[in-house]
Design an enzyme around this catalytic site. Sequence first.
Site, short mmCIF file in Angstrom:
data_model
loop_
_atom_site.label_atom_id
_atom_site.label_comp_id
_atom_site.label_asym_id
_atom_site.label_seq_id
_atom_site.Cartn_x
_atom_site.Cartn_y
_atom_site.Cartn_z
N LYS A 1 -9.14 2.51 15.58
CA LYS A 1 -7.82 3.08 15.96
C LYS A 1 -7.53 3.09 17.19
CE LYS A 1 -5.70 3.21 11.91
NZ LYS A 1 -5.02 2.00 11.25
N ASP B 1 0.01 -8.76 2.07
CA ASP B 1 -0.90 -7.95 1.31
C ASP B 1 -1.98 -8.44 0.69
OD1 ASP B 1 -2.26 -5.55 -0.02
OD2 ASP B 1 -0.66 -4.25 0.79
N LEU C 1 -7.33 14.39 0.28
CA LEU C 1 -6.98 15.61 -0.62
C LEU C 1 -6.10 15.26 -1.74
CD1 LEU C 1 -6.89 18.71 -0.90
CD2 LEU C 1 -5.01 18.78 0.75
N GLY D 1 0.82 -1.15 -0.09
CA GLY D 1 -0.06 0.06 -0.12
C GLY D 1 0.79 1.31 -0.06
N TYR E 1 -13.83 4.71 11.93
CA TYR E 1 -12.33 4.63 11.76
C TYR E 1 -11.48 4.87 12.90
CZ TYR E 1 -7.80 5.70 9.63
OH TYR E 1 -6.48 5.64 9.40
N ARG F 1 -3.84 21.38 8.38
CA ARG F 1 -3.38 20.22 8.57
C ARG F 1 -1.79 20.05 8.82
NH1 ARG F 1 -7.75 19.97 9.73
NH2 ARG F 1 -9.83 18.68 9.06
N SER G 1 -3.48 6.86 14.22
CA SER G 1 -3.80 8.07 13.29
C SER G 1 -4.19 9.18 14.27
CB SER G 1 -4.98 7.55 12.75
OG SER G 1 -5.68 8.87 12.02
N ARG H 1 -17.44 19.70 5.70
CA ARG H 1 -17.89 18.37 5.86
C ARG H 1 -18.10 18.21 7.53
NH1 ARG H 1 -13.49 14.87 2.32
NH2 ARG H 1 -12.37 16.01 3.88
N SER I 1 -6.36 -5.73 -1.65
CA SER I 1 -7.56 -5.11 -1.77
C SER I 1 -7.52 -3.57 -2.06
CB SER I 1 -8.43 -5.31 -0.51
OG SER I 1 -7.58 -4.80 0.67
N TYR J 1 0.10 8.84 12.81
CA TYR J 1 0.30 9.68 11.77
C TYR J 1 -0.47 10.80 11.62
CZ TYR J 1 1.75 5.07 10.10
OH TYR J 1 2.27 3.66 10.12
N1 NAD Z 1 -2.59 7.45 4.63
C1 NAD Z 1 -3.02 8.32 5.80
O1 NAD Z 1 -3.45 9.18 5.67
C2 NAD Z 1 -3.13 7.55 7.06
C3 NAD Z 1 -3.23 8.30 8.20
C4 NAD Z 1 -2.93 7.78 9.74
C5 NAD Z 1 -3.10 6.20 9.60
N2 NAD Z 1 -2.84 5.61 8.65
C6 NAD Z 1 -2.89 4.06 8.63
O2 NAD Z 1 -1.67 3.71 7.92
C7 NAD Z 1 -2.04 2.34 7.53
C8 NAD Z 1 -1.52 2.34 5.92
O3 NAD Z 1 -2.31 3.49 5.14
P1 NAD Z 1 -2.13 3.65 3.93
O4 NAD Z 1 -2.53 4.99 3.51
O5 NAD Z 1 -0.82 3.01 3.29
O6 NAD Z 1 -3.32 2.78 3.14
P2 NAD Z 1 -3.33 1.78 2.02
O7 NAD Z 1 -4.86 1.51 1.62
O8 NAD Z 1 -2.57 2.23 0.68
O9 NAD Z 1 -2.41 0.43 2.58
C9 NAD Z 1 -3.15 -0.44 3.02
C10 NAD Z 1 -2.50 -1.90 2.43
O10 NAD Z 1 -3.32 -2.81 3.15
C11 NAD Z 1 -3.79 -3.98 2.18
N3 NAD Z 1 -4.94 -4.53 3.24
C12 NAD Z 1 -6.09 -3.93 3.72
N4 NAD Z 1 -6.75 -5.02 4.28
C13 NAD Z 1 -6.02 -5.91 4.24
C14 NAD Z 1 -6.05 -7.33 4.81
N5 NAD Z 1 -7.34 -7.74 5.54
N6 NAD Z 1 -5.05 -8.26 4.40
C15 NAD Z 1 -3.73 -7.98 4.02
N7 NAD Z 1 -3.87 -6.49 3.37
C16 NAD Z 1 -4.64 -5.87 3.54
C17 NAD Z 1 -4.33 -3.17 1.36
O11 NAD Z 1 -4.31 -3.93 0.03
C18 NAD Z 1 -3.25 -2.07 1.18
O12 NAD Z 1 -2.23 -2.23 0.19
C19 NAD Z 1 -3.57 1.94 7.48
O13 NAD Z 1 -3.78 1.32 8.80
C20 NAD Z 1 -3.98 3.56 7.77
O14 NAD Z 1 -5.16 3.41 8.71
C21 NAD Z 1 -3.03 6.17 7.15
#
Ligand code: NAD
Length: 335
Positions: free
Chosen positions: A155, A33, A201, A12, A151, A232, A127, A293, A36, A178
């Site tokens: 967390k 991964d 965004l 991801g 969500y 932000r 988060s 929002r 999804s 994060y």
């Molecule tokens: N991007 C943000 O702004 C942000 C901020 C705070 C926290 N987070 C947290 O960081 C983590 C990663 O976020 P991201 O932005 O990279 O999201 P992302 O969706 O790009 O990455 C998550 C990855 O997990 C995989 N995945 C989801 N469910 C799964 C499952 N059941 N089994 C195996 N793989 C699975 C998805 O295919 C994806 O590649 C998440 O836990 C998210 O909640 C993200």
Amino acid sequence: MNRNVIVTGGAGYIGSHICVALIQSGYTPVIIDDLSNAFPETIGMIEQITSSKPLPFYQIDVCNRDEVAKIFDAYQPVAVIHLAAKKAVEDSVKNPLSYYEENLDGLFSILNVMKDKSVTKFVFSSSATVYAPDAHGYYKEDAPLAPINPYGHGKLFSEQILRDVEFSGDLNAAILRYFNPVGAHESGLIGENPKGRPNNLMPILGQVVAGKLEKLVVYGQDYDTPDGTAVRDFIHVMDVAEAHVVALERLLSLDHGFLLNIGTGKGLSVVALIKSYETANSVQISFEYGPRRAGDAAHVCANVELAEQFLGWSAKRDVSQMCRDHHRWISSRKS
Ligand SMILES: NC(=O)c1ccc[n+]([C@@H]2O[C@H](COP(=O)([O-])OP(=O)(O)OC[C@H]3O[C@@H](n4cnc5c(N)ncnc54)[C@H](O)[C@@H]3O)[C@@H](O)[C@H]2O)c1
């Protein structure tokens, strides 16, 4: 010494950048991964950026405990970095049951396998959404907590579960909250590439730049902020990734866990980000104002003193670099 680290969600957005940072620090990420919300090409891109041999990658659901256990047996990891989760806030409001079920099931699955295999070091993606909204907030880690959507609640529940398991003696957890990761790897080879309609965004801005969307909607122009739009704490995704490596190394040297904000400690309004993007990349971005929002706070920024003191880490990359690297990523995907 074995330097294998399981990275769930490693294909991801944030996970792929963490894999790059891990490899560059001498670790071997073992990626789990289910794709999804990611694409298989990302694995090849990580290999290309790091000139590494084929990476261990398993396309499985992290909730599949038996399969996850086999991967632990094969690689004997020193630690787990757990990112695999659904992250669309809107979906979590519409489908709270499936959201809680999937994200908490994934956590239970990985923690149970770790317990069975006596792996104790765990880094968790939390988060800023766990904090109670505060009009001018620079949140410290001990600020009041009050998520406003499933969500964020998920967390917070996860953090509590980790603290309870840690108290029982089976775990040392580094919980990283994060703020707003943006940007892409400087190579332009990996970046944020969500499946379906983007919600955040930068991916939406990317669609406007790529000509796939006509306009960006900026939600709210009457907040109590300098230009009326939400503020932000945007942080370059490679800074987030490098923070994980530093946190992992600290965790490996300790017999307890910790909880830290991961941000820059600097606020930027949504419109200021759009203007920075235009300047950094010599592009024009069409946008219009929409209503606020529900659930959006005016100002969400990190107090990063603890991360700086405890890890000796701070974010290095500025807004201009976040915008340039994002634009390089978007442009490479257009051609
Ligand atoms: N991007 C943000 O702004 C942000 C901020 C705070 C926290 N987070 C947290 O960081 C983590 C990663 O976020 P991201 O932005 O990279 O999201 P992302 O969706 O790009 O990455 C998550 C990855 O997990 C995989 N995945 C989801 N469910 C799964 C499952 N059941 N089994 C195996 N793989 C699975 C998805 O295919 C994806 O590649 C998440 O836990 C998210 O909640 C993200």
